[in-house]
Design a protein around this motif. Structure first.
Motif, PDB file in Angstrom:
ATOM      1  N   ARG A   1     -52.697 -29.762 -60.152  1.00 15.27           N
ATOM      2  CA  ARG A   1     -52.548 -30.039 -61.503  1.00 15.27           C
ATOM      3  C   ARG A   1     -53.766 -29.513 -62.387  1.00 15.27           C
ATOM      4  O   ARG A   1     -53.529 -29.276 -63.455  1.00 15.27           O
ATOM      5  CB  ARG A   1     -52.139 -31.378 -61.938  1.00 15.27           C
ATOM      6  N   THR A   2     -54.585 -28.853 -61.930  1.00 16.07           N
ATOM      7  CA  THR A   2     -55.939 -28.630 -62.422  1.00 16.07           C
ATOM      8  C   THR A   2     -55.961 -27.132 -62.545  1.00 16.07           C
ATOM      9  O   THR A   2     -56.886 -26.337 -63.038  1.00 16.07           O
ATOM     10  CB  THR A   2     -57.081 -29.359 -62.074  1.00 16.07           C
ATOM     11  N   MET A   3     -55.251 -26.256 -61.654  1.00 16.91           N
ATOM     12  CA  MET A   3     -55.219 -24.898 -61.533  1.00 16.91           C
ATOM     13  C   MET A   3     -54.655 -24.239 -62.657  1.00 16.91           C
ATOM     14  O   MET A   3     -53.673 -24.847 -63.093  1.00 16.91           O
ATOM     15  CB  MET A   3     -54.543 -24.636 -59.993  1.00 16.91           C
ATOM     16  N   ASP A   4     -55.150 -23.029 -62.909  1.00 17.63           N
ATOM     17  CA  ASP A   4     -54.721 -22.264 -64.016  1.00 17.63           C
ATOM     18  C   ASP A   4     -53.816 -21.189 -63.279  1.00 17.63           C
ATOM     19  O   ASP A   4     -54.434 -20.382 -62.710  1.00 17.63           O
ATOM     20  CB  ASP A   4     -55.798 -21.662 -64.910  1.00 17.63           C
ATOM     21  N   LEU A   5     -52.556 -21.250 -63.366  1.00 16.70           N
ATOM     22  CA  LEU A   5     -51.591 -20.503 -62.505  1.00 16.70           C
ATOM     23  C   LEU A   5     -51.027 -19.697 -63.536  1.00 16.70           C
ATOM     24  O   LEU A   5     -49.705 -19.016 -63.279  1.00 16.70           O
ATOM     25  CB  LEU A   5     -50.496 -21.445 -61.743  1.00 16.70           C
ATOM     26  N   GLY A   6     -51.562 -19.413 -64.801  1.00 11.96           N
ATOM     27  CA  GLY A   6     -50.673 -18.504 -65.920  1.00 11.96           C
ATOM     28  C   GLY A   6     -50.553 -17.160 -65.324  1.00 11.96           C
ATOM     29  O   GLY A   6     -50.956 -16.136 -65.030  1.00 11.96           O
ATOM     30  N   GLY A   7     -48.918 -16.797 -65.314  1.00 12.46           N
ATOM     31  CA  GLY A   7     -48.334 -15.653 -65.029  1.00 12.46           C
ATOM     32  C   GLY A   7     -48.406 -15.331 -63.433  1.00 12.46           C
ATOM     33  O   GLY A   7     -47.996 -14.345 -63.234  1.00 12.46           O
ATOM     34  N   ARG A   8     -49.011 -16.439 -62.681  1.00 12.16           N
ATOM     35  CA  ARG A   8     -49.288 -15.964 -61.261  1.00 12.16           C
ATOM     36  C   ARG A   8     -47.792 -16.188 -60.552  1.00 12.16           C
ATOM     37  O   ARG A   8     -46.854 -16.945 -60.702  1.00 12.16           O
ATOM     38  CB  ARG A   8     -50.234 -16.828 -60.707  1.00 12.16           C
ATOM     39  N   THR A   9     -47.821 -15.552 -59.320  1.00 11.89           N
ATOM     40  CA  THR A   9     -46.674 -15.729 -58.168  1.00 11.89           C
ATOM     41  C   THR A   9     -47.250 -16.737 -57.104  1.00 11.89           C
ATOM     42  O   THR A   9     -48.538 -16.520 -56.782  1.00 11.89           O
ATOM     43  CB  THR A   9     -46.255 -14.422 -57.647  1.00 11.89           C
ATOM     44  N   VAL A  10     -46.606 -17.757 -56.882  1.00 10.02           N
ATOM     45  CA  VAL A  10     -47.311 -18.638 -55.781  1.00 10.02           C
ATOM     46  C   VAL A  10     -46.107 -18.386 -54.611  1.00 10.02           C
ATOM     47  O   VAL A  10     -45.038 -18.192 -54.706  1.00 10.02           O
ATOM     48  CB  VAL A  10     -46.954 -20.076 -56.667  1.00 10.02           C
ATOM     49  N   VAL A  11     -46.740 -18.587 -53.342  1.00 10.18           N
ATOM     50  CA  VAL A  11     -46.250 -18.710 -52.343  1.00 10.18           C
ATOM     51  C   VAL A  11     -46.389 -19.785 -51.559  1.00 10.18           C
ATOM     52  O   VAL A  11     -47.386 -20.483 -51.282  1.00 10.18           O
ATOM     53  CB  VAL A  11     -46.668 -17.371 -51.239  1.00 10.18           C
ATOM     54  N   GLN A  12     -45.129 -20.278 -51.488  1.00  6.67           N
ATOM     55  CA  GLN A  12     -45.046 -22.075 -51.065  1.00  6.67           C
ATOM     56  C   GLN A  12     -44.344 -22.004 -49.518  1.00  6.67           C
ATOM     57  O   GLN A  12     -43.430 -21.620 -49.447  1.00  6.67           O
ATOM     58  CB  GLN A  12     -44.378 -22.798 -51.693  1.00  6.67           C
ATOM     59  N   LYS A  13     -45.210 -22.638 -48.364  1.00  9.44           N
ATOM     60  CA  LYS A  13     -44.483 -23.022 -47.388  1.00  9.44           C
ATOM     61  C   LYS A  13     -44.846 -24.267 -46.977  1.00  9.44           C
ATOM     62  O   LYS A  13     -45.960 -24.883 -46.766  1.00  9.44           O
ATOM     63  CB  LYS A  13     -45.166 -22.030 -46.252  1.00  9.44           C
ATOM     64  N   THR A  14     -43.683 -25.262 -46.874  1.00  8.64           N
ATOM     65  CA  THR A  14     -43.772 -26.525 -46.333  1.00  8.64           C
ATOM     66  C   THR A  14     -43.051 -27.001 -45.242  1.00  8.64           C
ATOM     67  O   THR A  14     -42.243 -26.169 -44.801  1.00  8.64           O
ATOM     68  CB  THR A  14     -43.622 -27.485 -47.595  1.00  8.64           C
ATOM     69  N   THR A  15     -43.336 -28.358 -44.899  1.00  5.75           N
ATOM     70  CA  THR A  15     -42.532 -28.613 -43.800  1.00  5.75           C
ATOM     71  C   THR A  15     -41.206 -28.824 -43.681  1.00  5.75           C
ATOM     72  O   THR A  15     -39.990 -28.503 -42.697  1.00  5.75           O
ATOM     73  CB  THR A  15     -43.251 -29.876 -43.059  1.00  5.75           C
ATOM     74  N   ALA A  16     -40.715 -29.280 -45.038  1.00 12.17           N
ATOM     75  CA  ALA A  16     -39.529 -29.826 -45.246  1.00 12.17           C
ATOM     76  C   ALA A  16     -38.581 -28.961 -46.350  1.00 12.17           C
ATOM     77  O   ALA A  16     -37.648 -28.393 -46.164  1.00 12.17           O
ATOM     78  CB  ALA A  16     -39.189 -31.131 -45.135  1.00 12.17           C
ATOM     79  N   GLY A  17     -39.360 -29.074 -47.429  1.00 12.96           N
ATOM     80  CA  GLY A  17     -38.967 -28.506 -48.652  1.00 12.96           C
ATOM     81  C   GLY A  17     -38.476 -27.098 -48.647  1.00 12.96           C
ATOM     82  O   GLY A  17     -37.126 -26.670 -49.066  1.00 12.96           O
ATOM     83  N   THR A  18     -39.256 -26.153 -48.319  1.00 12.25           N
ATOM     84  CA  THR A  18     -39.039 -24.793 -48.343  1.00 12.25           C
ATOM     85  C   THR A  18     -37.870 -24.335 -46.951  1.00 12.25           C
ATOM     86  O   THR A  18     -37.011 -23.650 -47.345  1.00 12.25           O
ATOM     87  CB  THR A  18     -40.414 -24.091 -48.061  1.00 12.25           C
ATOM     88  N   VAL A  19     -38.012 -25.280 -45.894  1.00 13.18           N
ATOM     89  CA  VAL A  19     -36.997 -25.079 -44.950  1.00 13.18           C
ATOM     90  C   VAL A  19     -35.619 -25.452 -45.543  1.00 13.18           C
ATOM     91  O   VAL A  19     -34.610 -24.466 -45.262  1.00 13.18           O
ATOM     92  CB  VAL A  19     -37.336 -25.993 -43.715  1.00 13.18           C
ATOM     93  N   GLY A  20     -35.588 -26.511 -46.164  1.00 11.63           N
ATOM     94  CA  GLY A  20     -34.075 -26.822 -46.571  1.00 11.63           C
ATOM     95  C   GLY A  20     -33.681 -25.735 -47.595  1.00 11.63           C
ATOM     96  O   GLY A  20     -32.519 -25.622 -47.646  1.00 11.63           O
ATOM     97  N   ALA A  21     -34.583 -25.320 -48.725  1.00 18.29           N
ATOM     98  CA  ALA A  21     -33.917 -24.261 -49.517  1.00 18.29           C
ATOM     99  C   ALA A  21     -33.657 -22.754 -48.642  1.00 18.29           C
ATOM    100  O   ALA A  21     -32.352 -22.280 -49.124  1.00 18.29           O
ATOM    101  CB  ALA A  21     -35.010 -23.968 -50.485  1.00 18.29           C
ATOM    102  N   LEU A  22     -34.339 -22.675 -47.861  1.00 18.77           N
ATOM    103  CA  LEU A  22     -33.932 -21.399 -47.181  1.00 18.77           C
ATOM    104  C   LEU A  22     -32.841 -21.676 -46.277  1.00 18.77           C
ATOM    105  O   LEU A  22     -31.873 -20.745 -46.103  1.00 18.77           O
ATOM    106  CB  LEU A  22     -35.111 -20.683 -46.101  1.00 18.77           C
ATOM    107  N   ALA A  23     -32.251 -22.750 -46.019  1.00 19.40           N
ATOM    108  CA  ALA A  23     -31.319 -23.168 -45.082  1.00 19.40           C
ATOM    109  C   ALA A  23     -29.991 -22.904 -45.950  1.00 19.40           C
ATOM    110  O   ALA A  23     -28.910 -22.434 -45.329  1.00 19.40           O
ATOM    111  CB  ALA A  23     -31.363 -24.312 -44.571  1.00 19.40           C
ATOM    112  N   VAL A  24     -30.030 -22.831 -47.310  1.00 16.94           N
ATOM    113  CA  VAL A  24     -28.832 -22.745 -48.081  1.00 16.94           C
ATOM    114  C   VAL A  24     -28.904 -21.554 -49.018  1.00 16.94           C
ATOM    115  O   VAL A  24     -28.287 -21.700 -50.125  1.00 16.94           O
ATOM    116  CB  VAL A  24     -28.626 -24.078 -48.837  1.00 16.94           C
ATOM    117  N   LYS A  25     -29.825 -20.624 -48.604  1.00 13.23           N
ATOM    118  CA  LYS A  25     -30.014 -19.519 -49.518  1.00 13.23           C
ATOM    119  C   LYS A  25     -28.883 -18.614 -49.958  1.00 13.23           C
ATOM    120  O   LYS A  25     -28.772 -18.045 -51.044  1.00 13.23           O
ATOM    121  CB  LYS A  25     -31.082 -18.550 -48.996  1.00 13.23           C
TER     122      LYS A  25
END
Length: 229
Positions: free
Chosen positions: A82-106
């Motif tokens: 919450r303190t990071m400045d991400l203005g205009g940036r692309t974030v790459v996220q890899k997590t144990t469950a959430g990203t796996v679930g999203a990719l399962a229903v892509k």
């Protein structure tokens, strides 16, 4: 609206409409990333893929579960992000469950990624676009995570108008196994405020829609003003 609540491994087929829920912490973190200015979030299938994307795009911000690690800029913690400045940036996220679930229903017609902080916006978009049915993917603990199930049930109830009071659902999340593990330091890469941030209701006014863009699964914020004309 007919709803199903399933774990990732229990999905019998790719649904038409999928709401992928990860409260603690992937999609709370994603919402905070957008609030801090991120343009989009690429959902990576593996740590190696996340590292490779970061190597090819040094200006992207890569984050993962657990403690800090070489090749990653941040960890999957809303309190730390919450303190990071991400203005205009692309974030790459890899997590144990959430990203796996999203990719399962892509390949679903509509994929929403959700947590309590974007619950009402998610329910509103479901009312507009889901039609007769929606499948809620409960990502944590092989579909048994009570914080994710509580959030899914709350959003479903808001979408069909049967639920008005969030207190019981938030209480379930705050007393869940995941919340205890975060509070007790069982999980690494944690800020003391993470649990409280994960059970904030409707902190942000946008939903989060994931879609395949070329070779990538990309998550973007969606507000009424961002809807196509």
């Amino acid at each position: 609206m007919e709803t199903r609540f399933l774990g990732i491994a229990d999905l019998p087929e790719v649904p038409s409409v999928a709401v992928v829920v990860d409260v603690m912490r992937a999609f709370t973190v994603a919402a905070w990333a957008f609030a801090r200015g991120a343009e989009r979030i690429v959902l990576a299938a593996s740590l190696d893929e996340a590292r490779a994307l970061k190597e090819r795009h040094p200006d992207w911000v890569a984050l993962k579960d657990g403690p800090p690690a070489p090749g990653f800029d941040a960890v999957n913690s809303p309190g730390l992000l919450r303190t990071m400045d991400l203005g205009g940036r692309t974030v790459v996220q890899k997590t144990t469950a959430g990203t796996v679930g999203a990719l399962a229903v892509k390949d679903a017609h509509l994929v929403l990624c959700a947590s309590f902080v974007v619950a009402e916006a998610t329910a509103r978009l479901l009312r507009q676009r889901a039609g007769d049915s929606a499948t809620f993917v409960v990502t944590g603990e092989d579909g048994r995570a009570d914080e994710d199930l509580a959030c899914a049930q709350y959003i479903a109830g808001r979408a069909d108008g049967t639920v008005t009071d969030a207190a019981g659902f938030l209480r379930r999340a705050a007393t869940s196994r995941a919340a205890a593990e975060l509070a007790e330091g069982v999980r690494q890469g944690v800020h003391p405020d993470d649990v409280a941030l994960c059970v904030e209701l409707d902190r942000f006014p946008f939903a989060m829609v994931a879609a395949v863009e070329g070779p990538l699964m990309v998550l973007r914020p969606h507000t009424e003003s961002s809807a196509p004309a």
